[in-house]
Design a protein around this motif. Structure first.
Motif, PDB file in Angstrom:
ATOM      1  N   ILE A 194      -1.300   2.351 -67.721  1.00  0.00           N
ATOM      2  CA  ILE A 194      -1.385   2.158 -69.480  1.00  0.00           C
ATOM      3  C   ILE A 194      -2.551   1.399 -69.627  1.00  0.00           C
ATOM      4  CG2 ILE A 194      -0.311   0.441 -71.312  1.00  0.00           C
ATOM      5  CD1 ILE A 194       2.435   0.985 -69.645  1.00  0.00           C
ATOM      6  N   VAL A 195      -3.292   1.848 -70.710  1.00  0.00           N
ATOM      7  CA  VAL A 195      -4.672   1.540 -71.091  1.00  0.00           C
ATOM      8  C   VAL A 195      -4.515   0.945 -72.490  1.00  0.00           C
ATOM      9  CG1 VAL A 195      -6.769   2.109 -71.516  1.00  0.00           C
ATOM     10  CG2 VAL A 195      -5.990   3.213 -69.631  1.00  0.00           C
ATOM     11  N   THR A 196      -4.989  -0.413 -72.666  1.00  0.00           N
ATOM     12  CA  THR A 196      -5.259  -1.177 -74.029  1.00  0.00           C
ATOM     13  C   THR A 196      -6.615  -1.168 -74.296  1.00  0.00           C
ATOM     14  OG1 THR A 196      -2.993  -1.986 -73.561  1.00  0.00           O
ATOM     15  CG2 THR A 196      -4.528  -2.976 -75.211  1.00  0.00           C
ATOM     16  N   LEU A 197      -6.879  -0.574 -75.670  1.00  0.00           N
ATOM     17  CA  LEU A 197      -8.367  -0.797 -75.925  1.00  0.00           C
ATOM     18  C   LEU A 197      -8.115  -1.590 -77.320  1.00  0.00           C
ATOM     19  CD1 LEU A 197      -9.528   2.753 -75.537  1.00  0.00           C
ATOM     20  CD2 LEU A 197      -9.850   0.945 -74.123  1.00  0.00           C
ATOM     21  N   ILE A 198      -9.142  -2.581 -77.537  1.00  0.00           N
ATOM     22  CA  ILE A 198      -9.269  -3.274 -78.642  1.00  0.00           C
ATOM     23  C   ILE A 198     -10.673  -3.215 -79.486  1.00  0.00           C
ATOM     24  CG2 ILE A 198      -9.084  -5.561 -80.054  1.00  0.00           C
ATOM     25  CD1 ILE A 198      -6.569  -4.889 -78.839  1.00  0.00           C
ATOM     26  N   ASP A 199     -10.858  -2.760 -80.728  1.00  0.00           N
ATOM     27  CA  ASP A 199     -12.206  -2.603 -81.378  1.00  0.00           C
ATOM     28  C   ASP A 199     -12.258  -3.362 -82.355  1.00  0.00           C
ATOM     29  OD1 ASP A 199     -14.071  -1.060 -83.463  1.00  0.00           O
ATOM     30  OD2 ASP A 199     -14.471   0.045 -81.635  1.00  0.00           O
ATOM     31  N   GLU A 200     -13.316  -4.233 -82.601  1.00  0.00           N
ATOM     32  CA  GLU A 200     -13.487  -5.129 -83.482  1.00  0.00           C
ATOM     33  C   GLU A 200     -14.861  -4.874 -84.161  1.00  0.00           C
ATOM     34  OE1 GLU A 200     -10.563  -8.879 -82.530  1.00  0.00           O
ATOM     35  OE2 GLU A 200     -12.816  -9.163 -82.347  1.00  0.00           O
TER      36      GLU A 200
END
Length: 183
Positions: free
Chosen positions: A6-12
């Motif tokens: 499982i991969v989690t990405l956050i873009d801000e």
């Protein structure tokens, strides 16, 4: 359902167009890399068994994770299915274009619109863009956006990447007139 990772990405985004974005525009993506339930088989005419065995579990796995990763109320959302080279695009579509999958995200996000989607076949590391739209009104232009995703080692030929994306707002610095203003 056989999940490899499982991969989690956050873009801000803190600046757009040379101006600050306050608060920062936040988009989250959570992707599960799973074994293709129809892999290693000749052409499967009826995909319903694989859908029943996997779609709801995938939705239940991903929906709360993407909302938690976003850390704010969801305003826009989308989904993706990227099939490895040994599979069919229909295999990914079968998993994500069902109420068993999508309703988990709609309920968790308090949404009513259809989830925009991307489906494609590709090698490990393929880049894909997940389209997002407003969760209750797909005509709100400010929330029509996308996020680019790449998982370096997925999908393997016999895998599918299934992903959900959520945004806490529309595009940073959006300034298009509402769709209803056009004649």
């Amino acid at each position: 359902m056989n999940v490899r990772k499982i991969v989690t990405l956050i873009d801000e985004t803190a600046r757009e167009g040379g101006r600050p974005v306050n608060p920062a525009a936040r988009v989250a993506v959570v992707a599960a890399v799973i074994e293709n339930p129809w892999g290693n088989q000749p052409f499967v005419e009826d995909l319903s068994e694989g859908i029943q065995d996997n779609a709801s579990d995938l939705g239940a796995l991903l929906a709360p994770r993407v909302i938690e990763a976003l850390g704010a109320p969801v305003e826009a959302y989308g989904k993706a299915a990227i099939v490895g080279l040994d599979g069919e695009i229909e295999h990914g579509s079968a998993l994500i274009h069902t109420l068993q999958f999508g309703d988990h995200f709609r309920k968790a996000a308090e949404a009513t619109t259809l989830l925009p989607a991307v489906e494609k076949r590709g090698r490990a590391g393929v880049t894909f863009d997940i389209p997002l739209k407003h969760k209750t009104d797909a005509t709100i232009r400010s929330h029509h956006q996308s996020i680019e995703v790449r998982i370096p080692d997925a999908p393997h030929p016999g895998e599918i990447v299934v992903a959900l994306a959520a945004a806490a707002q529309g595009r940073p610095q959006q300034r298009l007139a509402p769709l209803s203003s056009e004649k």
